[in-house]
Design a protein around this motif. Structure first.
Motif, PDB file in Angstrom:
ATOM      1  N   GLY A 139     120.049  55.908 -20.822  1.00  0.00           N
ATOM      2  CA  GLY A 139     120.118  57.125 -21.631  1.00  0.00           C
ATOM      3  C   GLY A 139     118.782  57.821 -21.837  1.00  0.00           C
ATOM      4  N   VAL A 140     117.813  57.552 -20.955  1.00  0.00           N
ATOM      5  CA  VAL A 140     116.489  58.153 -21.102  1.00  0.00           C
ATOM      6  C   VAL A 140     116.500  59.594 -20.607  1.00  0.00           C
ATOM      7  CG1 VAL A 140     114.061  58.016 -20.400  1.00  0.00           C
ATOM      8  CG2 VAL A 140     115.330  55.936 -20.911  1.00  0.00           C
ATOM      9  N   ARG A 141     116.006  60.478 -21.460  1.00  0.00           N
ATOM     10  CA  ARG A 141     115.845  61.901 -21.143  1.00  0.00           C
ATOM     11  C   ARG A 141     114.395  62.258 -21.408  1.00  0.00           C
ATOM     12  NH1 ARG A 141     120.628  63.291 -25.315  1.00  0.00           N
ATOM     13  NH2 ARG A 141     122.137  62.020 -24.254  1.00  0.00           N
ATOM     14  N   GLY A 142     113.946  63.377 -20.849  1.00  0.00           N
ATOM     15  CA  GLY A 142     112.585  63.807 -21.137  1.00  0.00           C
ATOM     16  C   GLY A 142     112.036  64.714 -20.071  1.00  0.00           C
ATOM     17  N   CYS A 143     110.708  64.789 -20.022  1.00  0.00           N
ATOM     18  CA  CYS A 143     110.053  65.677 -19.066  1.00  0.00           C
ATOM     19  C   CYS A 143     108.739  65.070 -18.610  1.00  0.00           C
ATOM     20  CB  CYS A 143     109.812  67.042 -19.691  1.00  0.00           C
ATOM     21  SG  CYS A 143     108.770  66.992 -21.155  1.00  0.00           S
ATOM     22  N   ALA A 144     108.242  65.571 -17.493  1.00  0.00           N
ATOM     23  CA  ALA A 144     106.954  65.137 -16.967  1.00  0.00           C
ATOM     24  C   ALA A 144     106.292  66.324 -16.289  1.00  0.00           C
ATOM     25  CB  ALA A 144     107.127  64.002 -15.974  1.00  0.00           C
ATOM     26  N   ILE A 145     104.981  66.406 -16.445  1.00  0.00           N
ATOM     27  CA  ILE A 145     104.181  67.408 -15.746  1.00  0.00           C
ATOM     28  C   ILE A 145     103.277  66.637 -14.800  1.00  0.00           C
ATOM     29  CG2 ILE A 145     102.470  69.234 -15.958  1.00  0.00           C
ATOM     30  CD1 ILE A 145     103.665  69.815 -18.754  1.00  0.00           C
ATOM     31  N   LEU A 146     103.354  67.012 -13.510  1.00  0.00           N
ATOM     32  CA  LEU A 146     102.603  66.294 -12.487  1.00  0.00           C
ATOM     33  C   LEU A 146     101.774  67.258 -11.653  1.00  0.00           C
ATOM     34  CD1 LEU A 146     105.908  64.987 -12.094  1.00  0.00           C
ATOM     35  CD2 LEU A 146     104.247  63.182 -11.814  1.00  0.00           C
ATOM     36  N   SER A 147     100.599  66.805 -11.295  1.00  0.00           N
ATOM     37  CA  SER A 147      99.715  67.555 -10.407  1.00  0.00           C
ATOM     38  C   SER A 147      99.643  66.758  -9.103  1.00  0.00           C
ATOM     39  CB  SER A 147      98.332  67.666 -11.052  1.00  0.00           C
ATOM     40  OG  SER A 147      97.439  68.270 -10.165  1.00  0.00           O
ATOM     41  N   PHE A 148      99.595  67.441  -7.974  1.00  0.00           N
ATOM     42  CA  PHE A 148      99.583  66.740  -6.689  1.00  0.00           C
ATOM     43  C   PHE A 148      99.092  67.670  -5.593  1.00  0.00           C
ATOM     44  CE2 PHE A 148     103.577  68.845  -7.223  1.00  0.00           C
ATOM     45  CZ  PHE A 148     103.921  69.330  -5.978  1.00  0.00           C
ATOM     46  N   ASP A 149      98.819  67.084  -4.446  1.00  0.00           N
ATOM     47  CA  ASP A 149      98.416  67.836  -3.262  1.00  0.00           C
ATOM     48  C   ASP A 149      99.526  67.744  -2.229  1.00  0.00           C
ATOM     49  OD1 ASP A 149      95.831  68.379  -4.274  1.00  0.00           O
ATOM     50  OD2 ASP A 149      95.113  66.429  -3.572  1.00  0.00           O
ATOM     51  N   ILE A 150      99.636  68.792  -1.436  1.00  0.00           N
ATOM     52  CA  ILE A 150     100.513  68.771  -0.269  1.00  0.00           C
ATOM     53  C   ILE A 150      99.576  68.782   0.924  1.00  0.00           C
ATOM     54  CG2 ILE A 150     102.351  69.911   1.007  1.00  0.00           C
ATOM     55  CD1 ILE A 150     103.092  71.299  -1.700  1.00  0.00           C
ATOM     56  N   SER A 151      99.652  67.742   1.743  1.00  0.00           N
ATOM     57  CA  SER A 151      98.732  67.595   2.873  1.00  0.00           C
ATOM     58  C   SER A 151      99.057  68.611   3.972  1.00  0.00           C
ATOM     59  CB  SER A 151      98.819  66.181   3.438  1.00  0.00           C
ATOM     60  OG  SER A 151     100.042  65.998   4.126  1.00  0.00           O
ATOM     61  N   GLN A 152      98.178  68.668   4.964  1.00  0.00           N
ATOM     62  CA  GLN A 152      98.395  69.582   6.096  1.00  0.00           C
ATOM     63  C   GLN A 152      99.643  69.219   6.885  1.00  0.00           C
ATOM     64  OE1 GLN A 152      94.561  69.269   8.079  1.00  0.00           O
ATOM     65  NE2 GLN A 152      94.043  71.336   7.382  1.00  0.00           N
ATOM     66  N   THR A 179     110.319  72.920 -12.204  1.00  0.00           N
ATOM     67  CA  THR A 179     109.691  74.188 -12.560  1.00  0.00           C
ATOM     68  C   THR A 179     108.240  74.184 -12.099  1.00  0.00           C
ATOM     69  OG1 THR A 179     111.049  74.232 -14.563  1.00  0.00           O
ATOM     70  CG2 THR A 179     109.214  75.773 -14.469  1.00  0.00           C
ATOM     71  N   ASP A 180     107.838  75.222 -11.369  1.00  0.00           N
ATOM     72  CA  ASP A 180     106.430  75.383 -11.012  1.00  0.00           C
ATOM     73  C   ASP A 180     105.675  75.838 -12.253  1.00  0.00           C
ATOM     74  OD1 ASP A 180     105.685  74.990  -8.129  1.00  0.00           O
ATOM     75  OD2 ASP A 180     107.450  76.274  -7.867  1.00  0.00           O
ATOM     76  N   ILE A 181     104.586  75.151 -12.578  1.00  0.00           N
ATOM     77  CA  ILE A 181     103.800  75.506 -13.757  1.00  0.00           C
ATOM     78  C   ILE A 181     103.073  76.831 -13.549  1.00  0.00           C
ATOM     79  CG2 ILE A 181     101.850  74.811 -15.231  1.00  0.00           C
ATOM     80  CD1 ILE A 181     104.413  73.228 -15.732  1.00  0.00           C
ATOM     81  N   ASN A 182     102.540  77.053 -12.372  1.00  0.00           N
ATOM     82  CA  ASN A 182     101.850  78.313 -12.061  1.00  0.00           C
ATOM     83  C   ASN A 182     102.571  79.001 -10.910  1.00  0.00           C
ATOM     84  OD1 ASN A 182      99.689  77.850 -13.927  1.00  0.00           O
ATOM     85  ND2 ASN A 182      98.876  76.351 -12.481  1.00  0.00           N
ATOM     86  N   PRO A 183     103.718  79.604 -11.200  1.00  0.00           N
ATOM     87  CA  PRO A 183     104.489  80.212 -10.096  1.00  0.00           C
ATOM     88  C   PRO A 183     103.723  81.370  -9.447  1.00  0.00           C
ATOM     89  CG  PRO A 183     105.467  80.752 -12.219  1.00  0.00           C
ATOM     90  CD  PRO A 183     104.328  79.820 -12.487  1.00  0.00           C
ATOM     91  N   ARG A 187      99.334  71.657  -6.332  1.00  0.00           N
ATOM     92  CA  ARG A 187     100.461  72.177  -7.099  1.00  0.00           C
ATOM     93  C   ARG A 187     100.603  71.415  -8.401  1.00  0.00           C
ATOM     94  NH1 ARG A 187     104.228  74.603  -3.292  1.00  0.00           N
ATOM     95  NH2 ARG A 187     105.748  74.892  -4.925  1.00  0.00           N
ATOM     96  N   THR A 188     101.245  72.048  -9.371  1.00  0.00           N
ATOM     97  CA  THR A 188     101.591  71.420 -10.635  1.00  0.00           C
ATOM     98  C   THR A 188     103.052  71.760 -10.928  1.00  0.00           C
ATOM     99  OG1 THR A 188      99.320  71.711 -11.417  1.00  0.00           O
ATOM    100  CG2 THR A 188     100.985  71.189 -13.072  1.00  0.00           C
TER     101      THR A 188
END
Length: 146
Positions: A59-72, A31-35, A117-118
């Motif tokens: 059996g691990v479930r959960g969520c993660a929010i990640l911030s990153f860059d997409i290079s040129q 899911t995009d945080i800021n679509p 992006r996040t």
């Protein structure tokens, strides 16, 4: 002879245990945080990411929010874990997964630029089918990841 009988007993136990193993259905939602419709980049492979086998086995479930860059050049860089539940495992696997993604420009016009992006990744398991697992995961995306 005793060794042969022990080996046969072991094989039979292994077969009967594996036949009792329940099939696990899992899903990963992205899911995009800021679509926005103004993204410069899109994922090259739009298929659902594969659930990490190590997480599924335990059996691990959960969520993660990640911030990153997409290079040129369309590579994922500077991945930062903003939050994850459970903290250590989901964040680690999310980051590893995201670093492998390649990105392609949305438009062939203009110059490709670095984009920040996040994303939120939800890892879900359960249900009696892939469809049910996906339904659970869509519901999970509506819950807080903190």
């Amino acid at each position: 002879m005793k060794k042969l009988m022990a080996l046969i007993a072991f094989v039979l136990m292994s077969v009967s245990i594996s036949s009792l193993a329940k099939k696990i259905y899992a899903d990963v939602q992205v899911t995009d945080i800021n679509p926005t419709s103004n993204f410069t980049w899109q994922r090259e492979n739009k298929n659902t990411p594969k659930y990490p086998i190590e997480l599924a086995r335990t059996g691990v479930r959960g969520c993660a929010i990640l911030s990153f860059d997409i290079s040129q050049s369309g590579k994922t860089e500077n991945v930062e874990i903003i939050n994850s539940l459970p903290k250590k495992s989901i964040g680690k696997y999310s980051r590893r997964m995201l670093k492998k993604w390649q990105w392609v420009p949305v438009s062939t016009e203009g110059k490709s630029t670095v984009e920040k992006r996040t994303l939120r990744l939800d890892f879900c398991m359960g249900g009696e089918s892939t469809e049910l697992s996906q339904k659970y995961c869509i519901q999970q995306t509506k819950l807080a990841c903190s």
